[in-house]
Design an enzyme around this catalytic site. Structure first.
Site, mmCIF file in Angstrom:
data_model
loop_
_atom_site.group_PDB
_atom_site.id
_atom_site.type_symbol
_atom_site.label_atom_id
_atom_site.label_comp_id
_atom_site.label_asym_id
_atom_site.label_seq_id
_atom_site.Cartn_x
_atom_site.Cartn_y
_atom_site.Cartn_z
ATOM 1 N N TYR A 49 70.277 -21.779 -94.921
ATOM 2 C CA TYR A 49 70.283 -21.870 -96.377
ATOM 3 C C TYR A 49 71.710 -21.682 -96.885
ATOM 4 O O TYR A 49 72.663 -21.593 -96.117
ATOM 5 C CB TYR A 49 69.320 -20.848 -96.974
ATOM 6 C CG TYR A 49 67.868 -21.240 -96.782
ATOM 7 C CD1 TYR A 49 67.306 -22.262 -97.543
ATOM 8 C CD2 TYR A 49 67.064 -20.607 -95.834
ATOM 9 C CE1 TYR A 49 65.979 -22.636 -97.371
ATOM 10 C CE2 TYR A 49 65.739 -20.974 -95.660
ATOM 11 C CZ TYR A 49 65.197 -21.993 -96.426
ATOM 12 O OH TYR A 49 63.903 -22.364 -96.248
ATOM 13 N N ARG B 34 70.830 -10.431 -93.868
ATOM 14 C CA ARG B 34 70.104 -11.037 -92.741
ATOM 15 C C ARG B 34 70.906 -12.231 -92.233
ATOM 16 O O ARG B 34 71.227 -13.143 -92.997
ATOM 17 C CB ARG B 34 68.711 -11.486 -93.183
ATOM 18 C CG ARG B 34 67.841 -12.095 -92.089
ATOM 19 C CD ARG B 34 67.347 -11.037 -91.132
ATOM 20 N NE ARG B 34 66.354 -11.558 -90.205
ATOM 21 C CZ ARG B 34 65.045 -11.338 -90.326
ATOM 22 N NH1 ARG B 34 64.578 -10.633 -91.344
ATOM 23 N NH2 ARG B 34 64.197 -11.827 -89.437
ATOM 24 N N CYS C 115 49.989 -7.164 -83.965
ATOM 25 C CA CYS C 115 50.224 -8.532 -84.454
ATOM 26 C C CYS C 115 50.189 -9.451 -83.241
ATOM 27 O O CYS C 115 50.916 -9.233 -82.267
ATOM 28 C CB CYS C 115 51.581 -8.624 -85.147
ATOM 29 S SG CYS C 115 52.110 -10.312 -85.512
ATOM 30 N N CYS D 144 45.888 -13.297 -92.307
ATOM 31 C CA CYS D 144 46.227 -12.702 -91.011
ATOM 32 C C CYS D 144 45.070 -12.911 -90.056
ATOM 33 O O CYS D 144 43.901 -12.767 -90.432
ATOM 34 C CB CYS D 144 46.527 -11.210 -91.173
ATOM 35 S SG CYS D 144 46.983 -10.383 -89.625
ATOM 36 N N ALA E 163 34.551 -11.937 -82.504
ATOM 37 C CA ALA E 163 33.657 -11.959 -83.668
ATOM 38 C C ALA E 163 32.677 -10.796 -83.635
ATOM 39 O O ALA E 163 32.459 -10.109 -84.641
ATOM 40 C CB ALA E 163 32.907 -13.288 -83.736
#
Length: 522
Positions: free
Chosen positions: A57, A104, A224, A243, A274
């Site tokens: 960017y 960053r 995660c 998520c 499930a």
């Protein structure tokens, strides 16, 4: 309006498109606006203002010689190319004097001609001299987007070296990013490779991650799984993020596990993703839940399918579910019990949930299909020879092919479509295809399996018919819902709800989210 850029170089979004460079007046205006934004953030109570000098960017374009071809004070030397970023840092500090200013940065763009770590080391020295308080380091660009949102194929700590290289040349705090877990993060800090750990998607999966670690409850941190589909993927397509493992994301105000006013007895058949999520939510609400699993452990097909190292985080979901269910005195898990439709325990239940999963497709129309093993059998430990033909290039087949190739097998994928893993999220697919190529997997698209014989796999492709020699043939043609039990229950007059792959084989995230919603409604 004519498109503008930091430089007169080609825009990275479109290699054929050229943009005029920003004028000095436009640069000054951007810096003023950044300062105003920092002031508003500071007044709103934010303690840290982070400047996005990443991914190609605007700020990144100024700093990078591959894009910045200016000949004025904002181009040329590393100090000049860092000038715009330094002036942004100073504008932020002037307008938010008590805030920490972080930055960053892509340490390695990871494409030919992009900025390298050596070039970045020169730039970060200038950023520190310009007053920067903290720097967050990873890799990537639009030309290497999988490093910006690293999927599970890249493994743990996939960009720690970026932080280490920057830490070698600056004295301000340096943050490491990229598929870092609490355990691996602690090891990074102990080694001195970084001063702090930066976690993004992990805090989507478990917003209480830091609190749980502080309280000494790491086993309760929901992992995660780096699937990207519902978080990064949704954001890419203008949707609210979700998520795969935390169904409350985006629904925090309505998806709340609260005590039920009418406790029921619930029987759940199947302890795959499930079934486990349905049990966790229903048990958390106060229902009495019995889970019946024919295997000797929970996890269903997730247990063998998540065996490769690159799926380690997915595998960690199993002990997480076990921890959550063990903490609920309302849930009992019965292992090694293949329950039938006429079992009286099902008739006694107020609700029956079938989470029986799916069954592999073994097309009878292919002569010799009995010579093949299905991909699940491979995951469960079936013997596999050196030369393997993977019949089917969906996600399951492609992942299995990668696992085999990384273990030293010679692998060919045969896929009738024009590309493999075509339904996969694009960022993940970038990593998958690169890893398959690096592992030497041969991919035949637009090719149909016509027969499996003693001499190998007979195929028909763009170049006509041929035979692929194989020691082992693995069928990865997909799967179909395991509907038998639900149909038998209906015949017994028992109304059952179905969830997960026994409704429609999809992703783990789909199964978890659907199961959460079903159980919350009971």
């Amino acid at each position: 309006m004519e498109p503008v850029s930091s430089s007169d170089n080609t825009s990275f979004f479109d290699p054929e498109r050229r943009c005029r460079p920003l004028t000095t007046e436009e640069i000054r205006l951007i810096i003023v606006r950044m300062g105003e934004a920092a002031r508003r953030a500071h007044e709103a109570g934010f303690d840290v203002v982070d400047i996005h000098g990443h991914t190609g960017y605007l700020v990144d374009q100024f700093m990078s010689s591959c894009w910045n071809r200016r000949t004025d004070e904002y181009g040329g030397s590393p100090e000049n190319r860092a000038r715009f970023a330094v002036e942004c840092i100073r504008a932020v500090k002037e307008n938010a004097p008590d805030a920490v200013v972080s930055f960053r940065i892509s340490v390695n763009h990871r494409f030919d001609g992009g900025r390298t770590r050596d070039e970045t080391q020169e730039l970060v020295r200038a950023l520190e001299a310009g007053g920067l308080d903290m720097i967050l380091c990873d890799d990537g660009s639009y030309e290497a987007m999988d490093y910006v949102f690293p999927p599970y194929y890249l493994g743990d700590d996939c960009m720690v070296d970026a932080a280490k290289r920057v830490k070698d040349v600056v004295s301000i705090p340096v943050g490491a990013c990229g598929n870092i877990t609490p355990d691996s993060g602690e090891a990074i800090l102990q080694r001195g490779d970084a001063d702090l750990i930066v976690i993004g998607r992990g805090l989507i999966a478990d917003p209480d991650l830091v609190a749980k670690l502080r309280e000494g409850r790491p086993e309760n941190v929901r992992p995660c799984i780096r699937g990207n589909q519902l978080c990064t993927g949704n954001a890419f397509f203008g949707k609210a993020i979700g998520c795969a493992v935390n169904p409350e994301v985006g629904y925090e105000g309505v998806r709340v596990i609260s005590p039920t006013d009418a406790p029921r007895r619930i029987a759940i058949i199947g302890a795959g993703p499930a079934g486990l999520e349905a049990a966790r939510v229903a048990g958390g609400r106060g229902h009495t839940v019995d889970v019946y699993e024919q295997r000797e452990d929970i996890g269903g097909v997730l247990l063998p399918a998540a065996a490769p190292d690159f799926k380690e985080e997915l595998r960690r979901m199993i002990p997480w579910w076990r921890t959550q269910l063990d903490a609920l005195d309302t849930v009992t898990v019965h292992l090694g019990e293949a329950i039938a439709a006429d079992d009286p325990r099902l008739a006694e239940a107020d609700e029956v949930i079938v989470a029986a999963g799916s069954q592999p497709l073994m097309p009878a129309s292919i002569p010799g299909i009995e010579r093949a093993i299905d991909v699940l059998a491979f995951h469960e430990g079936a013997e596999v020879g050196h030369r393997v033909v993977m019949c089917g290039g969906g996600l399951s087949g492609a992942d299995a092919a990668l696992e085999l190739a990384e273990a030293g097998h010679e692998v060919v994928i045969v896929e009738m479509a024009d590309e493999i893993a075509r339904d996969m999220f694009m960022l993940n697919r970038i990593s998958l295809l690169r890893n398959l190529a690096e592992a030497g997997v041969r991919i035949l698209t637009g090719t149909t399996v016509t027969a499996i014989g003693g001499d190998g796999v007979h195929v028909e492709g763009h170049d006509g018919a041929s035979v692929l020699e194989a020691d082992t043939v693995i069928a990865a043609f997909g799967s179909r819902p395991a509907t038998g039990l639900a149909e038998e229950l209906a015949a017994q007059g028992i109304s059952a709800r179905t969830v997960g792959d026994c409704v429609s084989p999809r992703t783990v995230g789909d199964a978890v989210n659907d199961a959460y919603e079903l159980a919350l409604a009971l």
